[in-house]
Design a protein around this motif. Structure first.
Motif, PDB file in Angstrom:
ATOM      1  N   GLU A  51       0.834  -1.214   0.000  1.00  0.00           N
ATOM      2  CA  GLU A  51       0.000   0.000   0.000  1.00  0.00           C
ATOM      3  C   GLU A  51       0.864   1.258   0.000  1.00  0.00           C
ATOM      4  O   GLU A  51       0.594   2.225  -0.703  1.00  0.00           O
ATOM      5  CB  GLU A  51      -0.895   0.027   1.243  1.00  0.00           C
ATOM      6  N   LYS A  77       2.224   1.934  -3.306  1.00  0.00           N
ATOM      7  CA  LYS A  77       1.162   2.444  -4.194  1.00  0.00           C
ATOM      8  C   LYS A  77       1.021   3.958  -4.055  1.00  0.00           C
ATOM      9  O   LYS A  77       0.694   4.665  -4.994  1.00  0.00           O
ATOM     10  CB  LYS A  77      -0.144   1.753  -3.790  1.00  0.00           C
ATOM     11  N   GLU A 120      -3.486   7.249  -6.973  1.00  0.00           N
ATOM     12  CA  GLU A 120      -2.256   6.548  -6.614  1.00  0.00           C
ATOM     13  C   GLU A 120      -1.063   7.219  -7.282  1.00  0.00           C
ATOM     14  O   GLU A 120      -1.208   7.949  -8.250  1.00  0.00           O
ATOM     15  CB  GLU A 120      -2.358   5.083  -7.041  1.00  0.00           C
ATOM     16  N   ALA A 162       2.447   5.497  -7.732  1.00  0.00           N
ATOM     17  CA  ALA A 162       3.287   4.347  -7.393  1.00  0.00           C
ATOM     18  C   ALA A 162       4.782   4.664  -7.394  1.00  0.00           C
ATOM     19  O   ALA A 162       5.273   5.409  -8.236  1.00  0.00           O
ATOM     20  CB  ALA A 162       3.008   3.208  -8.363  1.00  0.00           C
TER      21      ALA A 162
END
Ligand SMILES: Cc1cc2nc3c(=O)[nH]c(=O)nc-3n(C[C@H](O)[C@H](O)[C@H](O)COP(=O)(O)OP(=O)(O)OC[C@H]3O[C@@H](n4cnc5c(N)ncnc54)[C@H](O)[C@@H]3O)c2cc1C
Length: 318
Positions: free
Chosen positions: A46, A49, A162, A164
């Protein structure tokens, strides 16, 4: 672009949710995350992300339980070697204790409990409520780096998209150094499911609750809607609820999505702790109670009738 470390606290299977809020605002910077202890595998994914390049689990002797000196010594060593411009954390009880100590160790500036910030050109500028929320101060930090910042949980909101990053997870060995004062045990308040400062929904009771056992109706509502129960100082001073549940100037500052105030008049010192809630619902028999001037929705009525009705109706739809 700044090089930033976000300090987080690990729970059984995740990290404090304010960490994700902070990561969302740091998009565009070089961001690492560090926790004392093992960052759970699910949280590593997470965190990656939402922009964490490196995720460090700091390990060493005498760091199983929080101690101000042990954590500060361990982090000082780690931060000092990392070349960070900024070190962020959620303004949790632990960080409120730890970060001033850390910034003192570095002889560096600190902005505490900001409710918003920008990082234009890699330079921090924050907003911080002062005088019980009556005014907002703009905060900038000068002097030697790293600069330290704590952010009020729930104030920024979860990132909408998001961002990443690599999310390389690694263990780092750190030393707790000399610990002269150790915390032997941390006892969670019996009625607190989730710490008030992190709760997304709070149901609070005031002096009108009349006695401790009456908080049961608030707990029933809270259980139904996934809320945490809070209290006004009058309720705490009357012995109806423990101080850990107190919201306000001399209690906890909260910013949930929904705050339901039951039999709370809305004194300035209570508002200081909850006025940044996204949606405020007030239940009060007095139509002129000051809480209604801050409430998004108001119910004029007896909480002992209204709250059980709310619980039953929510049960039907949840
Ligand atoms: C330095 C300082 C710091 C303080 N810090 C805090 C703090 O951190 N947090 C805090 O909360 N206070 C704090 N206070 C106290 C604050 O000033 C108020 O006294 C307190 O918030 C009042 O609590 P209350 O609203 O529960 O009680 P009250 O002001 O007595 O209000 C009770 C309300 O319940 C309503 N009511 C009565 N019966 C019912 C019913 N059956 N159904 C529905 N409504 C009903 C009444 O109309 C009334 O509005 C502080 C004060 C000082 C001086």
């Amino acid at each position: 672009m700044a090089k930033v470390l976000v300090f987080t606290e690990v729970t059984a299977d995740n990290v404090k949710s304010v960490t994700y809020e902070i990561l969302g605002k740091l998009a565009g910077n070089e961001v690492d995350v560090a926790a004392v202890g093992q960052v759970p595998a699910g949280a590593v994914a997470e965190l990656a992300k939402f922009g964490a390049a490196n995720i460090h689990s700091l390990k060493g002797d005498n760091l199983d339980n929080y101690s101000p000196e042990g954590y500060a010594n361990a982090l000082k060593e780690f931060i000092g070697n990392g070349g960070y411009d900024y070190v962020f954390a959620g303004s949790t009880s632990l960080a409120k204790d730890l970060f001033p100590r850390l910034s003192g160790m570095f002889d560096a500036g600190m902005a505490s409990e900001v409710t918003n910030f920008t990082m234009d050109g890699g330079t921090f500028a924050g907003t911080r409520p002062l005088f019980a929320g009556k005014c907002l101060a703009k905060v900038e930090i000068e002097g030697p780096k790293p600069h330290f910042v704590t952010v009020r949980p729930n104030a920024l909101g979860m990132p909408s998209s998001e961002n990443a990053a690599a999310g390389n997870a690694a263990d780092a060995s750190v030393s707790a150094g000399e610990i002269r004062a150790a915390i032997k045990e941390i006892i969670k308040g019996a009625s607190e499911k989730l710490d008030l400062t992190e709760a997304n929904i709070i149901v609070s009771g005031g002096r009108a609750m009349k006695e401790a056992s009456n908080f049961k109706i608030l707990e029933d509502l809270a259980d139904t809607i996934g809320a945490t129960v809070g209290a006004s100082r009058a309720a705490v001073d009357s012995g109806y609820a423990p101080h850990a549940m107190q919201v306000g100037q001399t209690g906890k500052t909260v910013a949930p999505s929904l705050y339901i105030a039951c039999g709370i008049s809305g004194a300035i010192q209570h508002l200081a702790g909850m006025r940044t809630s996204k949606c405020i619902v007030a239940i009060n028999t007095d139509p002129d109670a000051p809480i209604f001037t801050k409430a998004d929705y108001g119910i004029v009525g007896d909480l002992f009738q209204i709250v059980p009705i709310l619980t039953e109706e929510f049960k039907k739809i949840m």
